[in-house]
Every structure is written in structure tokens, then in C-alpha cells.
Enzyme design. Structure first.
Site, PDB file in Angstrom:
ATOM      1  N   ALA A  65       0.855  -1.175   0.000  1.00 47.02           N
ATOM      2  CA  ALA A  65       0.000   0.000   0.000  1.00 47.02           C
ATOM      3  C   ALA A  65       0.897   1.233   0.000  1.00 47.02           C
ATOM      4  CB  ALA A  65      -0.918   0.001   1.219  1.00 47.02           C
ATOM      5  N   GLY A 109       0.060  -4.824   1.055  1.00 42.91           N
ATOM      6  CA  GLY A 109      -1.210  -4.778   0.343  1.00 42.91           C
ATOM      7  C   GLY A 109      -1.172  -5.468  -0.998  1.00 42.91           C
ATOM      8  N   GLU A 112      -1.743  -9.041  -0.247  1.00 39.22           N
ATOM      9  CA  GLU A 112      -3.148  -9.181   0.151  1.00 39.22           C
ATOM     10  C   GLU A 112      -4.075  -9.083  -1.053  1.00 39.22           C
ATOM     11  OE1 GLU A 112      -3.201  -7.407   4.645  1.00 39.22           O
ATOM     12  OE2 GLU A 112      -2.622  -6.038   3.049  1.00 39.22           O
ATOM     13  N   GLU A 132       4.533  -5.268   7.092  1.00 38.35           N
ATOM     14  CA  GLU A 132       3.972  -4.100   7.780  1.00 38.35           C
ATOM     15  C   GLU A 132       4.581  -3.880   9.157  1.00 38.35           C
ATOM     16  OE1 GLU A 132       0.657  -5.569   4.994  1.00 38.35           O
ATOM     17  OE2 GLU A 132       2.207  -6.476   6.263  1.00 38.35           O
TER      18      GLU A 132
END
Length: 258
Positions: A65, A109, A112, A132
Site C-alpha cells: 500500500a 497490500g 493481500e 507491515e
């Protein structure tokens, strides 16, 4: 529709969506995710599209992300806007099969997003990770939930707590990816798989996707009953009759999605 962060190409029955933020290694900001949601929604509505391939570049599927986008946000900001919830649902609500074709980095992300898809075909240079913890947070789009269901508690804990990367061969052994192919053949292999799916009855394909997805969410007895009822229901379709007759008559079935 014109997009700024993705490239969409519909070729016959397959929709190929390519993440396209090369300057940021396809980091997932809200603009990209919202464009992706719109493109997937359009593919869902397009009767010609029967399967979807989601990919990035040779260097990165998506390197996480967008940290710059998130760095100034507070708890109140992310909680009140429910960061990533609508964007995640835009992917997971699609009923047509989505294949993630992953080369290079699929981190945070990006990892994911890949596991939101129905299965992953990985290039031999693919690297998966949930790092993360290195920036003081944790996975927030399935990296500690869906990932655990795919690879088990030990592997998920290892990845999320240490931030280490899982290379393609280990990812295949762990059950994260369905197969590993040479990087140069990734899109060819993924689109071939999509075209093979596209030849099947769309009703059967949707039912299979729904049953497998529900199996992750239900106790075994309920999942088995759900599966069996969908199996029974398919006997009400013309495609079931055509498929079984074609098998008996030793010919290729001509499915009509009815």
C-alpha cells in the site's frame, strides 16, 4: 473508460487488468484501488468477459500500500473513513474468476490483493511478504487472516512477525500459489488458464467459486451441505444436460450458460 493507474484490455473472453504505477512499483493508493474496483465491476457486467487476469509489471505486482498516502493519517482518519474496506469488497464481490499473475514483489497490500483473487500463478522471480511490522503496523486487508487460511498459522506468523519474504518455490510448497512458471511465460500461462475457464459453463464456474469461498468461512458440515446443494441445483440447468450428453457422446460440449 480511461484509467490513469491501470491498463485494461479485453480480448475475446478474457479481461486483462494491469496495475500501472511504475514510478511507485505499483504501490496501492486509493486512486488505483478505486479504478481497479471500477474495472472489475465493468468486467463483471460485460457478458463477453468470462474470466479476469490481474497482473502488474515484471518487477512488481504491487510493492505494498502507498505509505506516503497513509503516513499522515490518524486513527480517527482511518477508522472513520474505514480505510480499504470498500476497496477490498470491490474485489472480493466479483463473481467471475480472477487469476492473479504475480511477478516480482507482492508485498503488504500487494500480497493481500493477490490472495483476494481466486488463485495465483507466480513467476519464478515472485516474492511475497507481509512486512507491515517494519513500519509499526500490521496487515489490514487479509494478510493475517486469509494468508493464515492459505499457508497455516506458522508460516503466516513467520511472515507477519519477521517481515521476511517468501519466494515463489516456497510459496507453491506452502499453498499460497497454484503454480510457478518462467517469468517470460507468466501472462501467457495466466491467460491460457483464463481461456480454459472461459470454455466452461459460466453457471458451474460461479457455483464452484462460491462453494470454495464459502468453505473458508463455514464449519465443515455446513460447507459440505452448501456444496452439495449447489451440486444438486446445477441439475436444473441446460448446461448440465449438455455437458453430460457430450461426455457420453464423446464430443466437446457447447455450453450456453443456461
Amino acid at each position: 473508460m480511461a484509467y490513469e493507474n491501470i491498463i485494461v484490455d479485453v480480448d475475446d473472453s478474457v479481461c486483462l487488468i494491469r496495475l500501472d504505477r511504475p514510478e511507485a512499483m505499483n504501490a496501492l493508493n486509493l486512486d488505483l484501488l478505486r479504478e481497479l474496483g471500477k474495472a472489475l465491476g465493468e468486467a463483471q457486467k460485460n457478458d463477453k468477459v468470462r474470466a479476469i487476469v490481474l497482473t502488474g509489471s515484471e518487477k512488481a505486482f504491487a510493492a505494498g500500500a502507498d505509505i506516503k498516502m497513509m503516513s499522515e493519517k490518524s486513527f480517527v482518519d482511518v477508522y472513520t473513513e474505514d480505510l480499504f474496506t470498500a476497496e477490498e469488497r470491490a474485489v472480493t464481490q466479483i463473481r467471475k474468476p480472477i487469476i492473479a499473475a504475480v511477478a516480482g514483489y507482492a508485498l503488504g497490500g500487494g500480497c493481500e490483493l493477490a490472495i483476494m483473487c481466486d488463485f495465483i500463478i507466480a513467476a519464478d522471480n515472485a516474492k511475497f511478504g507481509q512486512p507491515e511490522v517494519n513500519i509499526g503496523v500490521m496487515p489490514g486487508m487479509g494478510g493475517s487472516t486469509r494468508l493464515t487460511r492459505l499457508v497455516g498459522r506458522a508460516k503466516a506468523m513467520d511472515m507477519a512477525l519477521t517481515g521476511r519474504f517468501m519466494e515463489a518455490e516456497e510459496a507453491e510448497r506452502a499453498g499460497l500459489v497454484s503454480r510457478v512458471v518462467p517469468a517470460k511465460k507468466l501472462i501467457e500461462e495466466a491467460t491460457a488458464a483464463a481461456r480454459r475457464i472461459a470454455e466452461k459453463s459460466a453457471i458451474s464456474v460461479m457455483a464452484i467459486k462460491e462453494a470454495v469461498r464459502r468453505a473458508d468461512e463455514m464449519p465443515l458440515a455446513e460447507a459440505l451441505l452448501f456444496e452439495r446443494r449447489l451440486f444438486h441445483a446445477l441439475f436444473a440447468t441446460e448446461d448440465q444436460k449438455e455437458g453430460m450428453c457430450a461426455f457420453v457422446e464423446k464430443r466437446e460440449p457447447q455450453f450456453r450458460d443456461r
